[in-house]
Design a protein around this motif. Structure first.
Motif, PDB file in Angstrom:
ATOM      1  N   PHE A 106       0.854  -1.173   0.000  1.00  0.00           N
ATOM      2  CA  PHE A 106       0.000   0.000   0.000  1.00  0.00           C
ATOM      3  C   PHE A 106       0.894   1.228   0.000  1.00  0.00           C
ATOM      4  O   PHE A 106       2.081   1.152   0.324  1.00  0.00           O
ATOM      5  CB  PHE A 106      -0.892   0.014   1.244  1.00  0.00           C
ATOM      6  CG  PHE A 106      -1.926  -1.077   1.255  1.00  0.00           C
ATOM      7  CD1 PHE A 106      -1.596  -2.378   1.580  1.00  0.00           C
ATOM      8  CD2 PHE A 106      -3.258  -0.785   0.941  1.00  0.00           C
ATOM      9  CE1 PHE A 106      -2.540  -3.380   1.580  1.00  0.00           C
ATOM     10  CE2 PHE A 106      -4.217  -1.782   0.951  1.00  0.00           C
ATOM     11  CZ  PHE A 106      -3.855  -3.082   1.265  1.00  0.00           C
TER      12      PHE A 106
ATOM     13  N   ARG B  83      -4.346   6.406   2.404  1.00  0.00           N
ATOM     14  CA  ARG B  83      -3.565   5.261   1.984  1.00  0.00           C
ATOM     15  C   ARG B  83      -4.329   4.488   0.908  1.00  0.00           C
ATOM     16  O   ARG B  83      -5.558   4.357   1.002  1.00  0.00           O
ATOM     17  CB  ARG B  83      -3.264   4.364   3.182  1.00  0.00           C
ATOM     18  CG  ARG B  83      -2.344   3.208   2.853  1.00  0.00           C
ATOM     19  CD  ARG B  83      -1.695   2.649   4.106  1.00  0.00           C
ATOM     20  NE  ARG B  83      -2.660   2.240   5.100  1.00  0.00           N
ATOM     21  CZ  ARG B  83      -2.311   1.887   6.349  1.00  0.00           C
ATOM     22  NH1 ARG B  83      -1.034   1.898   6.705  1.00  0.00           N
ATOM     23  NH2 ARG B  83      -3.242   1.522   7.208  1.00  0.00           N
TER      24      ARG B  83
ATOM     25  N   PHE C  69      -4.275   1.057  -1.999  1.00  0.00           N
ATOM     26  CA  PHE C  69      -3.753  -0.248  -2.385  1.00  0.00           C
ATOM     27  C   PHE C  69      -2.874  -0.112  -3.626  1.00  0.00           C
ATOM     28  O   PHE C  69      -3.181   0.663  -4.538  1.00  0.00           O
ATOM     29  CB  PHE C  69      -4.925  -1.191  -2.668  1.00  0.00           C
ATOM     30  CG  PHE C  69      -4.539  -2.442  -3.392  1.00  0.00           C
ATOM     31  CD1 PHE C  69      -4.818  -2.571  -4.746  1.00  0.00           C
ATOM     32  CD2 PHE C  69      -3.898  -3.470  -2.736  1.00  0.00           C
ATOM     33  CE1 PHE C  69      -4.473  -3.722  -5.432  1.00  0.00           C
ATOM     34  CE2 PHE C  69      -3.533  -4.621  -3.413  1.00  0.00           C
ATOM     35  CZ  PHE C  69      -3.827  -4.751  -4.768  1.00  0.00           C
TER      36      PHE C  69
ATOM     37  N   GLU D 243      -7.906  -2.451   2.821  1.00  0.00           N
ATOM     38  CA  GLU D 243      -7.021  -2.321   3.983  1.00  0.00           C
ATOM     39  C   GLU D 243      -7.483  -3.165   5.154  1.00  0.00           C
ATOM     40  O   GLU D 243      -6.673  -3.719   5.894  1.00  0.00           O
ATOM     41  CB  GLU D 243      -6.964  -0.861   4.426  1.00  0.00           C
ATOM     42  CG  GLU D 243      -6.112   0.037   3.569  1.00  0.00           C
ATOM     43  CD  GLU D 243      -5.966   1.411   4.192  1.00  0.00           C
ATOM     44  OE1 GLU D 243      -6.170   2.396   3.469  1.00  0.00           O
ATOM     45  OE2 GLU D 243      -5.645   1.489   5.386  1.00  0.00           O
TER      46      GLU D 243
END
Length: 121
Positions: A36, A44, A46, A105
């Motif tokens: 990530f 954040r 991927f 996540e």
């Protein structure tokens, strides 16, 4: 250390860089390892993931065709080869361990410290 990312640095647009994610044996035995990234001021996101057993991979559309995720099970290490880097790839890159083939996540329970990648001329 259970999980450690390394290999970041400052590069120019168009350059390549390889990140490494080293895990302890017990950590690495989990099924999926993901990368990530978090750019300054952004959420954040991927980047890529790989299934440890089969090597099956999945990429975010933004990096598909430029980044390659791979693993070396003998070394308990996953790599992220980043080619044709762009300024928008600038971010802190982190690896994480999960148990399902999932880019969310929330599917990842163990996170390592990130490594900073800066792409700038």
């Amino acid at each position: 250390v259970q999980l450690q990312a390394s290999g970041g640095g400052r590069v120019q647009p168009g350059d390549s860089l390889t990140l490494s994610c080293a895990a302890s044996w017990r950590t690495y035995s989990s099924s999926v390892i993901g990368w990530f990234r978090q750019a300054p001021g952004k959420e954040r996101e991927f980047v890529a993931l790989i299934r440890r057993s089969s090597g099956t991979t999945y990429y975010a559309q933004s990096v598909k065709g430029r980044f390659i995720i791979s693993r070396d099970n003998a070394k308990n290490t996953v790599y992220l080869r980043m080619n044709s880097l762009k300024p928008e790839d600038t971010a802190v890159y982190s690896c994480a361990i999960g148990s399902s083939f999932d880019s969310s996540e929330s599917a990842y329970k163990l996170w390592g410290q990130g490594t900073l990648v800066t792409v700038s001329s």
